[in-house]
Design a protein around this motif. Structure first.
Motif, mmCIF file in Angstrom:
data_model
loop_
_atom_site.group_PDB
_atom_site.id
_atom_site.type_symbol
_atom_site.label_atom_id
_atom_site.label_comp_id
_atom_site.label_asym_id
_atom_site.label_seq_id
_atom_site.Cartn_x
_atom_site.Cartn_y
_atom_site.Cartn_z
ATOM 1 N N ASN A 123 0.864 -1.180 -0.030
ATOM 2 C CA ASN A 123 0.085 0.008 0.043
ATOM 3 C C ASN A 123 0.777 1.361 0.195
ATOM 4 O O ASN A 123 1.557 1.549 1.096
ATOM 5 C CB ASN A 123 -0.965 -0.323 1.017
ATOM 6 C CG ASN A 123 -2.088 1.135 1.156
ATOM 7 O OD1 ASN A 123 -1.929 2.210 0.302
ATOM 8 N ND2 ASN A 123 -3.139 0.947 1.952
ATOM 9 N N ASN A 155 0.019 4.073 0.300
ATOM 10 C CA ASN A 155 -0.408 5.193 1.452
ATOM 11 C C ASN A 155 -0.034 4.806 2.684
ATOM 12 O O ASN A 155 -0.049 5.636 3.475
ATOM 13 C CB ASN A 155 -1.920 5.314 1.116
ATOM 14 C CG ASN A 155 -2.356 6.055 -0.037
ATOM 15 O OD1 ASN A 155 -1.474 6.443 -0.685
ATOM 16 N ND2 ASN A 155 -3.596 6.148 -0.393
ATOM 17 N N PHE A 185 -8.051 1.826 2.362
ATOM 18 C CA PHE A 185 -7.886 2.291 0.841
ATOM 19 C C PHE A 185 -6.546 1.860 0.510
ATOM 20 O O PHE A 185 -5.589 2.545 0.967
ATOM 21 C CB PHE A 185 -8.365 3.654 0.823
ATOM 22 C CG PHE A 185 -8.119 4.189 -0.397
ATOM 23 C CD1 PHE A 185 -7.267 5.526 -0.588
ATOM 24 C CD2 PHE A 185 -8.679 3.781 -1.668
ATOM 25 C CE1 PHE A 185 -6.952 5.906 -1.763
ATOM 26 C CE2 PHE A 185 -8.209 4.088 -2.802
ATOM 27 C CZ PHE A 185 -7.571 5.443 -2.979
ATOM 28 N N PRO A 192 -4.831 2.204 -3.073
ATOM 29 C CA PRO A 192 -5.148 2.490 -4.710
ATOM 30 C C PRO A 192 -4.532 1.361 -5.381
ATOM 31 O O PRO A 192 -4.926 1.098 -6.588
ATOM 32 C CB PRO A 192 -4.422 3.751 -4.771
ATOM 33 C CG PRO A 192 -3.530 3.935 -3.496
ATOM 34 C CD PRO A 192 -4.135 3.213 -2.405
ATOM 35 N N ASP A 247 -6.174 -0.711 -8.713
ATOM 36 C CA ASP A 247 -5.297 -0.637 -10.017
ATOM 37 C C ASP A 247 -4.764 -2.186 -10.683
ATOM 38 O O ASP A 247 -5.469 -2.505 -11.361
ATOM 39 C CB ASP A 247 -4.010 -0.204 -9.526
ATOM 40 C CG ASP A 247 -3.353 0.562 -10.939
ATOM 41 O OD1 ASP A 247 -2.174 0.172 -11.319
ATOM 42 O OD2 ASP A 247 -4.311 1.234 -11.577
ATOM 43 N N THR A 302 -13.912 -0.680 -2.843
ATOM 44 C CA THR A 302 -14.286 0.590 -3.228
ATOM 45 C C THR A 302 -15.146 1.159 -1.845
ATOM 46 O O THR A 302 -15.948 1.880 -2.228
ATOM 47 C CB THR A 302 -14.920 0.945 -4.317
ATOM 48 O OG1 THR A 302 -16.145 0.188 -4.204
ATOM 49 C CG2 THR A 302 -13.976 0.417 -5.591
ATOM 50 N N GLU A 356 -12.486 7.389 -1.308
ATOM 51 C CA GLU A 356 -11.198 7.648 -2.201
ATOM 52 C C GLU A 356 -11.337 6.393 -2.944
ATOM 53 O O GLU A 356 -10.816 6.411 -4.248
ATOM 54 C CB GLU A 356 -10.093 7.418 -0.990
ATOM 55 C CG GLU A 356 -10.108 8.480 -0.037
ATOM 56 C CD GLU A 356 -9.332 7.901 1.198
ATOM 57 O OE1 GLU A 356 -8.269 8.962 1.776
ATOM 58 O OE2 GLU A 356 -9.634 7.056 1.924
ATOM 59 N N GLY A 357 -11.766 4.941 -2.620
ATOM 60 C CA GLY A 357 -11.737 4.255 -3.351
ATOM 61 C C GLY A 357 -12.603 4.243 -4.717
ATOM 62 O O GLY A 357 -12.148 3.739 -5.703
ATOM 63 N N HIS A 367 -11.031 6.246 -6.949
ATOM 64 C CA HIS A 367 -9.808 5.599 -7.530
ATOM 65 C C HIS A 367 -10.086 4.571 -8.673
ATOM 66 O O HIS A 367 -9.568 4.502 -9.690
ATOM 67 C CB HIS A 367 -8.953 4.993 -6.510
ATOM 68 C CG HIS A 367 -7.432 4.719 -7.136
ATOM 69 N ND1 HIS A 367 -6.365 5.732 -7.147
ATOM 70 C CD2 HIS A 367 -6.999 3.677 -7.430
ATOM 71 C CE1 HIS A 367 -5.414 5.306 -7.786
ATOM 72 N NE2 HIS A 367 -5.532 3.819 -7.869
ATOM 73 N N ARG A 410 -10.389 6.668 -11.849
ATOM 74 C CA ARG A 410 -9.128 6.875 -12.311
ATOM 75 C C ARG A 410 -8.794 5.655 -12.963
ATOM 76 O O ARG A 410 -8.031 5.860 -14.344
ATOM 77 C CB ARG A 410 -8.307 7.212 -11.162
ATOM 78 C CG ARG A 410 -8.213 8.524 -10.870
ATOM 79 C CD ARG A 410 -6.931 9.097 -9.795
ATOM 80 N NE ARG A 410 -7.339 9.901 -9.018
ATOM 81 C CZ ARG A 410 -7.400 9.745 -7.939
ATOM 82 N NH1 ARG A 410 -7.275 8.707 -7.376
ATOM 83 N NH2 ARG A 410 -8.086 10.810 -6.887
#
Lengths: 153, 794
Positions: free
Chosen positions: B526, B528, B539, B541, B545, B577, B581-582, B585, B588
């Motif tokens: 992670n 983050n 979360f 990302p 991904d 998710t 934020e999930g 992302h 994205r």
């Protein structure tokens, strides 16, 4: 008041003469479903027409819920028809009025009411695996495999 | 052998012959048919048809008076394009039967009151116009019509009531004058002069804040886009100067003048406009769409000028034809092309102008966009030697004026054009537009061409687009819509998470369970995370991904494949998710993987909203995020945002409907019990009502929660707009640069577009918007948009 009927003619939305021979139920039941259906049969597609193209065109009359591309039963490849399902009857009526009889992938496509998709209905019912119309037609149509099967034999 | 089955016998189909019987129902149907179709498909003249019909109806009056009254009132209300035909018919009947004429006028007044009460302002308009034409047919005395108009115009003196209320009454008077101006002025010129003066001073003092928001083009040249009341008043003024000559309207009653002037006239009862009420919804103001003038039609009949009353009448009639026949495009096209008096006007130009006028109408076109595309194709089929040229001319003109065209209208223009081209093998003289190649890509013309090509590609395929444009257009050709897989091969092996993608692909192929997949994903570091006391549920990302890129890559073959993938791993995606934020992302990641294929992004987001993997607010936030800044002016982004807002609106409506249905059911239950006079009422009521009442309570909560989500969505969108625009304006001011860049024009018009496209929903939240967001401290450029929107119903 029937004046309103006369003034509000809406023939593009009428059900056609076609009835699915494989429908489980009687004529009356089938017609009832057709008159309420949000599902359309789409015919005369090119074998090369993609789901994306169908989506784009049919989205013009409303939000599309689902598309099921018609497949050759043997080859499992596109064989020139599909089903388009909308979330509302109103959206599908717009498709009957404004998409039916216009071009997709340079071909005039035809839409008709469908009683509802059931597993198995995505396959052509012709003897060779494609649609019945491609079994017997005599013309040469490069977008639908060339000559009809009956000529090829 | 035919595979078609014939419909069953005796299935209630139409009999081949209509037997002449004395069955009342059949006679009533026959009357309807006779009246509705008078003058159609007949070898005799309209006048002799009317004469014949008047005779038939007169004979039927003793037995079918009420039916005949009802039919005539209905056609007056619903068939404005045949106004003078039916007014003549009523005139003839009145001449033969004075009482009938009186009863008809009374019915019309009753109907007028009804339609005004029901907010059916367009129908009310046709009724008023019909009444005024009855003056020409000697059914109604001119002074009483003038008196009604005086009462209408006195509405402008009212203290309360919105401007749009006064607008309607003024419009009702003005728009009747092409039919009856001459007659009224001849009989009561002093009063009419006073009426026109009152109208003139009202028009001078009324607010016109709404106009810029409703104009298709902001430029004054070549054709000013006038406010509808101003234009109509100018047309009436010109007609007055011309001594009320009006040469276009078909007036069958002229041929019957000797008969009609013998008839006794009726006085209209005094008519007071119903007072304003809170639930009155008046029509919104309009801007008159003009794109042609007499210089554009090179040969043949001359196009009536923009302030000629003929122009008004022609446009009204063409609009009515579309309104009556829009559902049946062949009929609609045929009716348009057989417009009476077509030899005196460049009909094709009028038709094209009226159609585009509707298509580009703000806030919304009267009918669904695709109808206009199909109608134009139908017209091209019926007039292959002339209409396509007019259409090409129109397209060229609109292309040259893109700089000042409202962004919403540009959207509709490019949608129409790409769809139209797809029906004609994409044949177009692209070279004529090579001037756009020398401009920056963000300028309106190259932008337009790019978006057209992108939309055209969606209806065909990439190579087709490459083939149809000249080689020098290559910069405007859309990207090949292929998936971009980050973890493609060995070269990406250094990316963190790469090894996990291999494990995930294998797991998917081997049909591992969701739990197994989540376990594999635990190995994803992670980026983050600072400390490692977390179980890995927060979360991450990179997890999203790794999983989504791999999944979407495997499912990239078609929409169906991708939808299946989302459905199959719905649980995993929901878990990944879980946070805001999930959700952001995942959007994205979808974008990064599919940025060559905007259509795919659009359908995936649609699915994710419907399956609640993301919510609407997340989509809005993503669109306004810095990540998407470079695509902010692209058409597909706004397609996505508007589709998202629409889904939200439909969701709220659906639950509201469910609540209403449940409430109605409860009502019915109550009244049923009351009717049956059940002595044990109290005991039964709890048992019976309980579950339904619970359901209603639950639905009530659902509605409130949905409305709250909806309000929040609009707040997010408006807040983001305000932030972006304010930033831009401040930056330009401090830098001493002109703020009106192509980006700015796009952005401010997109803000307008949100208001216009969802105006009904937004009306509910006006108080919040005004208190929280659109306050006086806001930059006046932004506040103006808000004020223009408010002016639409004021």
């Amino acid at each position: 008041m029937s004046i309103l009927n006369a003034l509000r003619s809406d023939s593009y939305v009428d059900i056609s003469q076609y009835r699915d021979q494989h429908f489980k139920g009687n004529r009356y039941e089938q017609e009832k479903l057709l008159k309420l259906s949000c599902s359309l049969y789409v015919g005369n597609l090119s074998f090369y027409t993609t789901e994306e193209q169908v989506y784009e065109l049919f989205s013009k009359s409303g939000d599309v819920k689902r598309i099921v591309m018609g497949l050759d039963k043997v080859k499992k490849t596109a064989c020139g028809f599909c089903f388009v399902e909308y979330y509302t009857r109103a959206d599908s009526e717009h498709a009957m009025r404004f998409v039916n009889g216009t071009r997709l992938d340079d071909r005039i496509i035809r839409t008709d009411w469908d009683a509802g998709f059931k597993e198995g209905r995505q396959y052509g019912r012709g003897k060779s695996g494609g649609q019945v119309r491609d079994e017997y037609r005599q013309d040469y149509d490069p977008a639908r495999g060339g000559y009809g099967k009956i000529i090829k034999k | 052998m035919s595979r078609r089955r014939h419909s069953d016998e005796n299935d209630g189909g139409q009999p081949h012959k209509r037997r002449r019987t004395s069955e009342p129902i059949e006679i009533e149907d026959r009357l309807e048919s006779l009246i509705c179709r008078v003058g159609e498909k007949s070898t005799s003249s309209l006048e002799s048809n009317l004469e014949g019909l008047a005779g038939v109806l007169e004979a039927d009056l003793p037995n079918y008076k009420n039916k005949i009254l009802r039919i005539l009132c209905t056609v007056a209300r619903l068939l404005p394009e045949k106004l003078t035909v039916y007014s003549t018919l009523v005139g003839l009947l009145n001449a033969r039967n004075y009482n009938f004429g009186g009863e008809f006028v009374e019915s019309m007044i009753r109907q007028l009151k009804e339609t005004l009460k029901l907010n059916l302002y367009n129908e009310a308009l046709y009724l008023v116009r019909f009444l005024s034409d009855l003056v020409n047919c000697h059914v109604i005395a001119a002074p009483s019509m003038v008196a009604m108009f005086e009462n209408f115009v006195s509405v402008v003196q009212e203290e309360d009531g919105p401007q749009v209320r006064c607008d309607w009454y003024v419009y009702a008077v003005l728009s009747s004058l092409p039919w009856v101006g001459k007659e009224l002025y001849e009989k009561k010129d002093v009063e009419m002069e006073r009426i026109l003066n009152q109208i003139e001073s009202y028009l001078k003092r009324r607010q016109k804040i709404h106009v810029p928001m409703l104009q298709v083009w902001t430029a004054e040249k070549p054709h000013p886009q006038e406010e509808y009341l101003d234009c109509l008043f100018a047309q009436v003024q010109k007609m007055k100067k011309d001594r009320w000559q009006e040469r276009h309207i078909l007036r069958p009653y002229i041929a019957f003048d000797s008969v009609l002037c013998e008839a006794l006239q009726h006085n209209l009862p005094p008519f007071t406009p119903p007072p304003h009420s809170e639930d009155a919804v008046y029509p919104m103001p309009k801007v008159v769409f003009r794109m042609f003038d007499y210089t554009d039609a090179p040969e043949g009949p001359v196009m009536p000028g923009s302030h000629s009353v003929e122009r008004f009448v022609i446009e009204e009639n063409l609009h009515y034809i579309i309104k009556s026949h829009w559902r049946e495009r062949k009929t609609c096209a045929a009716q348009l092309l057989s417009y009476p008096g077509k030899n005196k006007i460049p009909l094709n130009y009028h038709i094209v102008e009226v159609i585009f006028g509707e298509l580009f109408q703000l806030p919304q076109p009267p009918h669904i966009d695709v109808m206009y595309t199909t109608l134009l194709i139908e017209l091209c089929k019926l007039q292959p030697g002339s209409l396509p040229q007019v259409l090409a001319q129109a397209t060229e003109m609109m292309y040259t004026r893109l700089d000042t065209m409202n962004t919403t209208c540009i959207d509709r223009f490019l949608n129409w054009f790409s769809h139209h081209l797809s029906n004609f093998q994409f044949r177009w003289s692209w070279d004529d537009w090579s001037d756009c190649l020398t401009q920056d890509l963000d300028k309106p013309k190259p932008k337009f061409v790019r978006e057209v090509l992108e939309k055209s590609m969606r209806l065909s395929y990439h190579q087709r687009i490459v083939d149809i444009v000249p080689a020098n257009f290559s910069a405007l050709i859309p990207t090949n819509p292929i998936f971009i897989y980050k973890y493609m091969d060995e070269s990406s092996s250094s990316l963190p998470g790469y090894p996990v993608t291999i494990a995930i692909s294998n797991a998917i192929i081997n049909r591992s369970s969701n739990d197994e997949i989540l376990t594999i994903l635990k190995d994803v570091p992670n980026p983050n995370q600072e400390d490692d006391d977390d179980e890995g549920d927060s979360f991450n990302p990179l997890k999203i991904d790794v999983f989504l890129q791999t999944l979407l890559h495997m499912a990239a073959k078609s929409f169906s494949h991708s939808f299946s993938a989302l459905a199959k791993f719905h649980e995993v995606l929901k878990i990944l998710t879980d946070s805001d934020e999930g959700k952001l992302h995942i959007l994205r990641v979808v974008y990064e993987a599919w940025r060559n294929h905007p259509q795919m992004i659009s359908v995936l987001i649609d699915k994710m909203i419907r399956t609640q993997i993301v919510d609407c607010a997340a989509v809005a936030n993503w669109i306004f995020s810095p990540d998407m800044a470079h695509d902010f002016t692209r058409f597909y982004v706004w397609e996505i945002l508007h589709s998202t807002v629409r889904k939200m609106n439909k969701h709220v409506q659906k639950i509201q409907k469910e609540l209403e249905t449940a409430k109605e059911k409860l009502e019915k239950q109550h009244s049923r019990r009351k009717d049956s006079g059940d002595e044990e009422e109290d005991k039964n009521s709890d048992e019976e009502d309980g579950p339904l009442e619970e359901q209603i309570e639950r639905l009530q909560e659902k509605v409130e929660s949905a409305q709250s989500e909806q309000k929040n969505l609009f707040l997010v969108i408006f807040q983001r707009f305000i932030m972006m625009l304010t930033e831009h304006l401040v930056r330009c001011e401090t830098g001493g640069v002109d703020f009106n860049t192509p980006w700015y024009k796009n952005c401010i018009e997109r803000l307008q577009q949100i208001f216009l496209m969802h105006h009904q929903t937004i009306q509910q939240y006006m108080v919040t918007l005004e208190n929280l967001l659109f306050t006086a401290e806001l930059d006046h450029h932004i506040l103006t948009v808000y004020r223009q929107f408010c002016a639409l119903q004021m």
